[in-house]
Design an enzyme around this catalytic site. Structure first.
Site, short mmCIF file in Angstrom:
data_model
loop_
_atom_site.label_atom_id
_atom_site.label_comp_id
_atom_site.label_asym_id
_atom_site.label_seq_id
_atom_site.Cartn_x
_atom_site.Cartn_y
_atom_site.Cartn_z
N LYS A 1 0.91 -1.20 0.06
CA LYS A 1 -0.18 0.05 -0.10
C LYS A 1 0.95 1.25 -0.01
CE LYS A 1 -3.51 2.51 0.26
NZ LYS A 1 -4.58 2.84 1.10
N LYS B 1 -0.44 11.82 5.15
CA LYS B 1 -0.39 10.69 6.20
C LYS B 1 0.38 9.35 5.53
CE LYS B 1 -3.20 7.81 7.06
NZ LYS B 1 -3.53 6.27 6.96
#
Lengths: 297, 297
Positions: free
Chosen positions: B174, B242
């Site tokens: 990811k 983030k």
């Protein structure tokens, strides 16, 4: 222009040769010319005719297409003393499909307009595979009417054909294209090294990236070769390096600031500096590996 | 595990809510929990049940799925005193679909193993659209047998389902995914500004880029919105910021050097610093415009 205009094709390299063959397959009479004679012989074997010189090809054609390596080549072939413009009848349509500086395309268009010759800059994307399959993307600058006149010819070599603006606009879009292609290859290279260095199955990872918002034609067409470290060209680093130089010039001239474009141009330079200029541009992976201490060649 | 295991779903936000609804549509009994009660009410209206707490949801479920904003949220919900592991029966299957640090996933997996609980890290790509359509790409870390046990659940929310390695590997992939997505958006933004600043029709240009080797799902799904300066999320800059922090940490830990990843993380930070954290990540275009003196907001 006749129903099946006679095509002159100058520059029978990795890209030009299969494009000329596709024109023959589409029923156009094609006369070809190339600096090295062997490429012309292969065209003749495929049903074309041999042109003796640029001037000879131009005189025997209704439409002349050039597919040459760099701006100076196009300037010599188009504007030189025995070049296309000097040899052309006034109704010639000249389509330059090389990737060159927009300024070169504008200069050629201006010189041609003085003689009543129609010119398009029509660089392509899609690589050798797209050239062989006749599915190239073609970004076309010049007059709309000339673009429409060129469509039967362009359709024989391309899949996506778009008129993007006046003379030089095709080259500007190609510069943007080469920025995105180089950057995407570099991003995929960084993703591969990140996964491999973390001990993750990069092939499986790339498969899932390809299925989501990270998906790209670069992953689809070049991902497997990059994973296998197979860097036979394809599209050579030397040429992409040249194209990124054009891209940075275009950006500077326009006042556009392109941080990732500038960074990937430097990485492409690093790849070339290591002596890898003749490899496929997928070899950007080698730069990331070297930076990450994962390769010593 | 029963043929239609009871699913507990914790975190009913932009992504979680439609995923839970797709599980209901696929025939699973779903009990949901969320910090704000209104999201739970909407799930009940869609045919789900209301869970009173993390512990309540866990006790009423065979499979618990979490979809939470960040690593500390997952640590609290999974490892906290009234959390999933503290409340679970030993045969629970816990699938964390949040995007968090690989170390968080590894820590949760270790703590779960001590109690005989099976855990997968299964972050997703594809955005709100993929969540609504049930076509998310899911990159899964953990035991192969647990991945296979989870497949009926994952199929209800995803299109591309790939097991990429042991615990934490899903998060590593990811991280690579978010690197490629952010970088591709930035490249497309640079291409748009380059074309517009040069006076070229960027919409036509982007169309031709999309048809060649520069083509990407970013161009297909976000190109039109970027050209229109439509930056309603979608996927918020704050969250991508983030994620890029996680990506840079993963790279540093693994010794991978990712120049474009680092550069785009800085540009995402610049976007956030300008107060644009709540916009869609396509707003990277605004950074390029500001750098190029083409925007004054």
């Amino acid at each position: 222009m006749a129903d099946r205009p006679r095509i002159g094709f100058i520059g029978l390299g990795i890209m030009g040769a299969p494009m000329a063959v596709n024109l023959i397959k589409a029923g156009f009479p094609v006369v070809g010319h190339n600096r090295s004679r062997s490429a012309v012989d292969r065209l003749v074997a495929a049903g074309g005719q041999a042109g003796e010189s640029v001037a000879d090809v131009t005189r025997r054609s209704d439409v002349v297409v050039t597919m040459l390596p760099d701006s100076p080549d196009v300037e010599a072939v188009a504007l030189g003393p025995d070049g296309i413009l000097a040899s052309a009848a006034p109704d010639l349509l000249y389509i330059d499909m090389s990737t060159v500086r927009p300024q070169t395309s504008v200069a050629v268009a201006r010189a041609a307009a003085d003689k009543g010759i129609r010119v398009l800059d029509a660089p392509v994307s899609g690589g050798e595979q797209g050239a062989v399959e006749g599915t190239l993307s073609i970004m076309c600058g010049g007059e709309e009417a000339d673009f429409e006149a060129a469509l039967p010819v362009l359709r024989a070599v391309g899949g996506t054909l778009v008129h993007v603006g006046p003379a030089g606009a095709g080259q500007t879009v190609k510069a943007a294209n080469q920025l995105v292609v180089a950057g995407t290859i570099e991003l995929v290279a960084e993703a591969i090294v990140l996964m491999e260095a973390s001990g993750v199955d990069a092939a499986a990872g790339l498969r899932v990236l390809g299925g989501g918002l990270a998906g790209s034609r670069v992953i689809d067409r070049k991902g497997a070769a990059m994973l296998a470290r197979s860097f036979a060209p394809g599209f050579r680093v030397d040429l992409h390096h040249k194209d990124l130089g054009i891209c940075l010039d275009v950006a500077r001239d326009a006042g556009a600031v392109i941080p990732l474009g500038a960074a990937v141009a430097q990485l492409m330079s690093a790849l070339r500096a290591e002596g890898d200029g003749s490899l496929d541009h997928g070899a950007l992976l080698k730069v990331v590996e070297r930076l990450s201490g994962r390769r010593r060649d």
